[in-house]
Motif scaffolding. Structure first.
Motif, PDB file in Angstrom:
ATOM      1  N   PRO A  38       5.457   1.243  23.170  1.00  0.00           N
ATOM      2  CA  PRO A  38       4.022   0.898  23.237  1.00  0.00           C
ATOM      3  C   PRO A  38       3.670  -0.258  22.310  1.00  0.00           C
ATOM      4  CG  PRO A  38       4.337   3.283  23.089  1.00  0.00           C
ATOM      5  CD  PRO A  38       5.678   2.663  22.866  1.00  0.00           C
ATOM      6  N   ALA A  39       2.867  -1.155  22.803  1.00  0.00           N
ATOM      7  CA  ALA A  39       2.473  -2.319  21.998  1.00  0.00           C
ATOM      8  C   ALA A  39       1.632  -1.912  20.805  1.00  0.00           C
ATOM      9  CB  ALA A  39       1.704  -3.308  22.886  1.00  0.00           C
ATOM     10  N   VAL A  40       0.909  -0.806  20.934  1.00  0.00           N
ATOM     11  CA  VAL A  40       0.071  -0.363  19.825  1.00  0.00           C
ATOM     12  C   VAL A  40       0.941   0.009  18.624  1.00  0.00           C
ATOM     13  CG1 VAL A  40      -1.576   1.385  19.069  1.00  0.00           C
ATOM     14  CG2 VAL A  40      -1.765   0.411  21.361  1.00  0.00           C
ATOM     15  N   LEU A  41       2.028   0.748  18.876  1.00  0.00           N
ATOM     16  CA  LEU A  41       2.927   1.123  17.781  1.00  0.00           C
ATOM     17  C   LEU A  41       3.584  -0.105  17.176  1.00  0.00           C
ATOM     18  CD1 LEU A  41       4.687   4.374  19.084  1.00  0.00           C
ATOM     19  CD2 LEU A  41       2.888   4.155  17.356  1.00  0.00           C
ATOM     20  N   ASP A  42       3.963  -1.050  18.031  1.00  0.00           N
ATOM     21  CA  ASP A  42       4.569  -2.281  17.517  1.00  0.00           C
ATOM     22  C   ASP A  42       3.594  -3.032  16.626  1.00  0.00           C
ATOM     23  OD1 ASP A  42       6.248  -4.351  17.041  1.00  0.00           O
ATOM     24  OD2 ASP A  42       6.149  -5.205  19.060  1.00  0.00           O
ATOM     25  N   ALA A  43       2.348  -3.120  17.044  1.00  0.00           N
ATOM     26  CA  ALA A  43       1.343  -3.816  16.237  1.00  0.00           C
ATOM     27  C   ALA A  43       1.058  -3.063  14.946  1.00  0.00           C
ATOM     28  CB  ALA A  43       0.059  -3.982  17.049  1.00  0.00           C
ATOM     29  N   LEU A  44       1.012  -1.721  15.016  1.00  0.00           N
ATOM     30  CA  LEU A  44       0.783  -0.940  13.807  1.00  0.00           C
ATOM     31  C   LEU A  44       1.934  -1.110  12.812  1.00  0.00           C
ATOM     32  CD1 LEU A  44      -0.694   2.423  15.170  1.00  0.00           C
ATOM     33  CD2 LEU A  44      -1.858   0.681  13.804  1.00  0.00           C
ATOM     34  N   GLY A  45       3.154  -1.159  13.345  1.00  0.00           N
ATOM     35  CA  GLY A  45       4.301  -1.363  12.465  1.00  0.00           C
ATOM     36  C   GLY A  45       4.241  -2.703  11.765  1.00  0.00           C
ATOM     37  N   THR A  46       3.895  -3.739  12.517  1.00  0.00           N
ATOM     38  CA  THR A  46       3.774  -5.063  11.907  1.00  0.00           C
ATOM     39  C   THR A  46       2.670  -5.092  10.860  1.00  0.00           C
ATOM     40  OG1 THR A  46       4.548  -6.069  13.970  1.00  0.00           O
ATOM     41  CG2 THR A  46       3.420  -7.498  12.399  1.00  0.00           C
ATOM     42  N   LEU A  47       1.539  -4.443  11.167  1.00  0.00           N
ATOM     43  CA  LEU A  47       0.420  -4.417  10.222  1.00  0.00           C
ATOM     44  C   LEU A  47       0.801  -3.666   8.942  1.00  0.00           C
ATOM     45  CD1 LEU A  47      -2.554  -4.974   9.573  1.00  0.00           C
ATOM     46  CD2 LEU A  47      -3.137  -2.840  10.765  1.00  0.00           C
ATOM     47  N   LEU A  48       1.480  -2.554   9.086  1.00  0.00           N
ATOM     48  CA  LEU A  48       1.881  -1.784   7.906  1.00  0.00           C
ATOM     49  C   LEU A  48       2.872  -2.559   7.049  1.00  0.00           C
ATOM     50  CD1 LEU A  48       2.225   1.840   9.344  1.00  0.00           C
ATOM     51  CD2 LEU A  48       0.565   1.030   7.675  1.00  0.00           C
ATOM     52  N   GLU A  49       3.806  -3.227   7.674  1.00  0.00           N
ATOM     53  CA  GLU A  49       4.766  -4.019   6.905  1.00  0.00           C
ATOM     54  C   GLU A  49       4.066  -5.153   6.158  1.00  0.00           C
ATOM     55  OE1 GLU A  49       7.670  -5.168   9.822  1.00  0.00           O
ATOM     56  OE2 GLU A  49       9.043  -3.569   9.194  1.00  0.00           O
ATOM     57  N   ALA A  50       3.105  -5.806   6.826  1.00  0.00           N
ATOM     58  CA  ALA A  50       2.346  -6.868   6.154  1.00  0.00           C
ATOM     59  C   ALA A  50       1.543  -6.305   4.988  1.00  0.00           C
ATOM     60  CB  ALA A  50       1.424  -7.564   7.158  1.00  0.00           C
ATOM     61  N   THR A  51       0.970  -5.117   5.172  1.00  0.00           N
ATOM     62  CA  THR A  51       0.207  -4.494   4.090  1.00  0.00           C
ATOM     63  C   THR A  51       1.120  -4.146   2.917  1.00  0.00           C
ATOM     64  OG1 THR A  51      -1.266  -3.563   5.764  1.00  0.00           O
ATOM     65  CG2 THR A  51      -1.425  -2.666   3.533  1.00  0.00           C
ATOM     66  N   LEU A  52       2.335  -3.692   3.214  1.00  0.00           N
ATOM     67  CA  LEU A  52       3.286  -3.394   2.153  1.00  0.00           C
ATOM     68  C   LEU A  52       3.631  -4.651   1.351  1.00  0.00           C
ATOM     69  CD1 LEU A  52       5.743  -0.936   3.948  1.00  0.00           C
ATOM     70  CD2 LEU A  52       4.186  -0.404   2.078  1.00  0.00           C
ATOM     71  N   VAL A  53       3.787  -5.759   2.048  1.00  0.00           N
ATOM     72  CA  VAL A  53       4.088  -7.019   1.353  1.00  0.00           C
ATOM     73  C   VAL A  53       2.924  -7.427   0.466  1.00  0.00           C
ATOM     74  CG1 VAL A  53       4.538  -9.475   1.682  1.00  0.00           C
ATOM     75  CG2 VAL A  53       5.709  -7.793   3.108  1.00  0.00           C
ATOM     76  N   VAL A  54       1.697  -7.301   0.980  1.00  0.00           N
ATOM     77  CA  VAL A  54       0.523  -7.626   0.167  1.00  0.00           C
ATOM     78  C   VAL A  54       0.448  -6.713  -1.052  1.00  0.00           C
ATOM     79  CG1 VAL A  54      -2.002  -7.681   0.139  1.00  0.00           C
ATOM     80  CG2 VAL A  54      -0.753  -8.585   2.112  1.00  0.00           C
ATOM     81  N   GLY A  55       0.700  -5.427  -0.850  1.00  0.00           N
ATOM     82  CA  GLY A  55       0.688  -4.495  -1.971  1.00  0.00           C
ATOM     83  C   GLY A  55       1.735  -4.830  -3.017  1.00  0.00           C
ATOM     84  N   ALA A  56       2.932  -5.235  -2.564  1.00  0.00           N
ATOM     85  CA  ALA A  56       3.988  -5.609  -3.507  1.00  0.00           C
ATOM     86  C   ALA A  56       3.585  -6.824  -4.333  1.00  0.00           C
ATOM     87  CB  ALA A  56       5.281  -5.886  -2.744  1.00  0.00           C
ATOM     88  N   PHE A  57       2.976  -7.815  -3.686  1.00  0.00           N
ATOM     89  CA  PHE A  57       2.533  -8.994  -4.429  1.00  0.00           C
ATOM     90  C   PHE A  57       1.428  -8.628  -5.425  1.00  0.00           C
ATOM     91  CE2 PHE A  57       4.547 -11.656  -1.113  1.00  0.00           C
ATOM     92  CZ  PHE A  57       5.162 -12.583  -1.948  1.00  0.00           C
ATOM     93  N   PHE A  58       0.556  -7.703  -5.050  1.00  0.00           N
ATOM     94  CA  PHE A  58      -0.504  -7.294  -5.958  1.00  0.00           C
ATOM     95  C   PHE A  58       0.075  -6.571  -7.176  1.00  0.00           C
ATOM     96  CE2 PHE A  58      -4.187  -4.675  -7.280  1.00  0.00           C
ATOM     97  CZ  PHE A  58      -5.105  -5.699  -7.450  1.00  0.00           C
ATOM     98  N   VAL A  59       1.092  -5.731  -6.963  1.00  0.00           N
ATOM     99  CA  VAL A  59       1.759  -5.065  -8.090  1.00  0.00           C
ATOM    100  C   VAL A  59       2.388  -6.101  -9.013  1.00  0.00           C
ATOM    101  CG1 VAL A  59       3.719  -3.593  -8.703  1.00  0.00           C
ATOM    102  CG2 VAL A  59       2.149  -2.874  -6.905  1.00  0.00           C
ATOM    103  N   LEU A  60       3.057  -7.091  -8.435  1.00  0.00           N
ATOM    104  CA  LEU A  60       3.652  -8.150  -9.254  1.00  0.00           C
ATOM    105  C   LEU A  60       2.583  -8.896 -10.047  1.00  0.00           C
ATOM    106  CD1 LEU A  60       6.350  -9.666  -6.877  1.00  0.00           C
ATOM    107  CD2 LEU A  60       6.752  -8.451  -9.018  1.00  0.00           C
TER     108      LEU A  60
END
Length: 787
Positions: free
Chosen positions: A283-305
């Motif tokens: 499903p495209a919805v799951l694919d989009a959610l996965g991409t969004l979560l990964e991007a959010t994780l990257v943003v969170g990592a940069f904020f921690v740094l």
């Protein structure tokens, strides 16, 4: 022990107190060293009373001296003696031995304080602190990633997804697709989400322990006072008002490291599901959610740094403000992201099967590579700082901090690799049905046997050095006791004690060799893992028999040694908290590690000095303000370090009115060489000039204490000539039985102790108490005798 009453004479400035009618009272404030003791032993009296303090740390007196200030005529023969007992800050029940499992965090925190002394390099000093904080953050991520490897990859992904392994371990049956018949929890994403509770709980536990221990140990505020010019405190941070109160930084780092732990778990749980959704064409919805979560994780990592890099310690004032929004929302936000990732991973994907390993090789390889780069950059920064103010007595010419940081990273890597390999062996047995842990972790565990060989070679060389030095010392011992009947066995024991005491001075050489070998072995493991893609035993197939046998032996031994080491580690640590003899063996290293505030890693064991130093400062300042008397601050071993730190925290007017007596002191031998920015020659020389007078006692048989070695005329003024040990070579009228070799203990048994204490008291001038000032600050600036 008697605790008849709690005296109010040392309370907050401005509290009601009864003043003596005249000045001239004298006090010796005793501070014990490593291993702790009891007030009865320190005061040589079975009847003692707690003057002030609580069950954790307190000041005691003899019962007969409880009201000494009210009866000054009864105490003119010598000073009233008080004992500050702080051993409960570093010892207690056996569960505290579990702090040893966080040893890498404590070691990397030490590296922060080991920077070389410098002049005018503020930005470089900040870069040094930043690099250490980044190394500390990588250790938190490594610990959580290692737990994720065990819980998510080896257990939930590999073992639960393999029929034979799940049948062997029946407690995993409900997670197995075959054993449970396709039960609800058997889908890979749901297994990962459930297993993610283990590293998430560990992260929460670390947050809780850090917060709880800070409240118990480090929340005691020092006395408020204005900052002094840098030139008046020898450019040491120990004299700054906010040095022993790092509340704001610890809270920020705690929030950042907690968020990093939750984000690491979220990445481990969600990355496989996102990869599956991209490849399966679901499903495209799951694919989009996965991409969004990964991007959010990257943003969170940069904020921690950003939080870790933003600022260091604020020491010029008591930093009472907290970044409440950051401290509260960062961990909560990362936890919410982890929950959302778990929901995403647990979404139904009927065609998904767990095969191979989770993508951990790149994770652990990236952490190892990053840690190597940080250590190399830290070496360059430390060398730059050292060149601005070189001192040959500085350990390893300024790169002790990077070397210790390397050892901390190596400890984290070896523990992660060894535990992962050991759990894999336990789950799989000898069937080789599981892929096992990431190849890099197996290589890192295999590095333990070569490292032990290096340690054996070092131990042999040290034994040879000690043997030769003992032979040379025998002539010196015979010369010291010339004219007395010669006893070869007695001479050999004394010479051996002197030779063993010198091993402390070889610690920089051992640390340098170990850190260099560790860096090389770590680089070899990283290259070997990514070049071959196989474990050492498999990678050596087709090589010479000797090479193949060595690789297989190292791989097998590494796994078993880490398991054995883990058991011994906890057992020895537990024994050290209960057995005073065992505690003295490792106590100096542990007490040095926990003396310093948590400036780099918030999950390190708590800093006892953030309680002990304010205790001593408050006691000295209020006693002098109340009585106007003479005070000798008497510190043994680690107690001398606490005494020096407390003296720096006093107002200059009070600091000039105390005398300092140290014995068995590591101020120069350990702290001055390993922590030159805070205990270097300039700082110790400034301390000598700022207190009324200072005298230091030491023995050539003491493996911990030594001379202060101040430059110029200051040296002989502070350092007493080496004390005799033993007090008598043979049997004499004063010592009809053989006198023991005392080494680091029982300095007060030497006649020189009483003589030097009396000299210090005679050089202090009492002062009649002045009217109490409105701000409650200590008064009096009696003329200071030259040290």
């Amino acid at each position: 022990m008697e605790r008849a009453r709690e005296h109010a004479s040392t309370g907050e400035p401005g509290a009601a107190e009864q003043r003596p009618t005249a000045g001239g009272a004298s006090l010796e404030l005793l501070v014990h060293g490593v291993g702790g003791t009891t007030p009865e032993v320190m005061l040589n009296d079975p009847r003692t009373v707690r003057v002030t303090g609580d069950e954790t740390a307190a000041v005691y007196r003899r019962v007969d001296d409880a009201e000494a200030e009210r009866r000054p005529d009864e105490h003119r023969d010598g000073p009233v003696r008080e004992a500050y007992v702080w051993c409960n800050l570093t010892s207690g029940n056996g569960t505290r031995a579990l702090w040893l499992l966080l040893l890498p965090f404590m070691v990397v925190n030490l590296a922060h304080w080991m920077r070389p002394a410098t002049r005018g390099r503020t930005r470089t000093v900040r870069v040094y602190g930043l690099l250490v904080r980044l190394a500390a953050l990588s250790l938190t991520v490594l610990l959580v990633a290692a737990v994720c490897e065990v819980a998510l990859d080896l257990t939930a992904w590999q073992c639960a997804g393999t029929r034979a392994c799940a049948r062997e371990h029946t407690w995993l049956g409900f997670l197995s697709p075959t054993v449970s018949g396709g039960g609800w929890w058997s889908q890979p994403g749901r297994r990962l989400a459930l297993a993610g509770l283990v590293p998430a709980a560990l992260t929460g536990l670390l947050w809780y322990l850090s917060h709880r221990t800070w409240s118990a140990y480090e929340s005691h505020r020092p006395m408020s006072r204005a900052a002094e010019p840098a030139e008046e405190t020898g450019r040491t941070g120990l004299g700054r008002p906010g040095f022993w109160y790092g509340r704001r930084l610890v809270a920020r780092l705690r929030a950042a490291h907690t968020a990093a732990g939750f984000l690491t778990v979220a990445a481990a749980v969600g990355s496989s599901a996102a990869r599956h959704d991209r490849r399966s064409g679901g499903p495209a919805v799951l694919d989009a959610l996965g991409t969004l979560l990964e991007a959010t994780l990257v943003v969170g990592a940069f904020f921690v740094l950003w939080v870790v890099c933003r600022r260091g310690r604020s020491e010029n004032r008591l930093d009472k403000e907290l970044d409440h929004v950051l401290v509260r929302r960062l961990p909560v936000g990362s936890l919410v992201l982890l929950v959302l990732t778990s929901v995403y991973a647990g979404w139904s994907r009927p065609g998904w099967r767990s095969t191979g390993r989770l993508p951990g090789d790149l994770t652990f390889g990236g952490i190892a590579f990053l840690q190597g780069l940080i250590v190399i950059a830290l070496c360059g920064v430390a060398h730059t700082l050292y060149r601005t103010r070189p001192d040959p007595r500085t350990a390893m010419r300024g790169i002790a901090g990077p070397a210790v940081a390397m050892l901390a990273c190596a400890l984290g890597g070896v523990m992660s690799g060894g535990v992962s390999q050991r759990v894999a062996d336990w789950l799989d047995g000898t069937r080789d049905s599981l892929p096992g842990p990431p190849v890099l972790l197996t290589w890192q565990a295999s590095a333990i046997p070569p490292l032990l060989l290096v340690l054996l070679v070092l131990g042999a060389r040290l034994a040879r050095h000690t043997w030769r030095l003992r032979d040379r010392e025998m002539a010196a011992v015979a010369l010291d006791h010339e004219g007395q009947p010669r006893d070869i066995a007695r001479t050999r024991r004394i010479a051996g004690a002197r030779a063993m005491a010198t091993l402390t001075d070889l610690a920089p050489v051992m640390t340098g060799v170990l850190s260099s070998v560790t860096l090389l072995l770590g680089a070899a493991a990283l290259v070997g893992a990514f070049a071959t893609g196989d474990a050492p035993g498999d990678a050596a197939q087709g090589a010479y028999g000797f090479v193949r046998g060595g690789a297989q032996t190292a791989q097998a031994l590494g796994s078993w040694l880490i398991g054995l080491g883990f058991i011994l580690f906890v057992t020895w640590g537990r024994r050290a908290y209960k057995d005073p003899a065992a505690r003295r063996t490792i106590g100096i290293l542990w007490d040095v590690g926990t003396f310093w505030p948590r400036a780099a890693h918030p999950f390190a064991p708590p800093c006892y000095a953030e309680r002990a130093v304010p205790d001593l400062t408050w006691r000295m300042a209020t006693w002098i303000r109340t009585t106007g008397g003479r005070l000798v601050l008497s510190g043994h071993s680690q107690g001398s370090v606490l005494a020096a730190a407390a003296a720096w925290q006093l107002k200059p007017s009070v600091r000039k009115r105390i005398a300092l007596l140290t014995y068995g002191s590591p101020l120069e031998r350990l702290y001055g060489r390993w922590f030159p920015a805070h205990f270097g020659p300039a700082a110790l020389t400034a301390l000598h000039h700022e207190v009324a007078c200072w005298r230091n006692l030491y023995r050539p048989t003491d493996p911990i204490g030594g001379p202060v070695l101040l430059p110029g005329d200051c040296g002989p003024q502070v350092d007493h000539e080496p004390l005799k040990d033993p007090l008598a070579y043979g049997r004499t009228e004063q010592h009809p039985l053989p006198a023991p070799i005392l080494g680091h203990s029982d300095y007060q048994a030497d006649p020189a102790f009483d003589v030097e204490r009396a000299r210090l008291l005679s050089r202090l001038r009492p002062e009649v108490p002045a009217p109490r000032p409105q701000d409650g600050g200590p008064q009096g600036s009696s003329g200071r005798s030259s040290g």
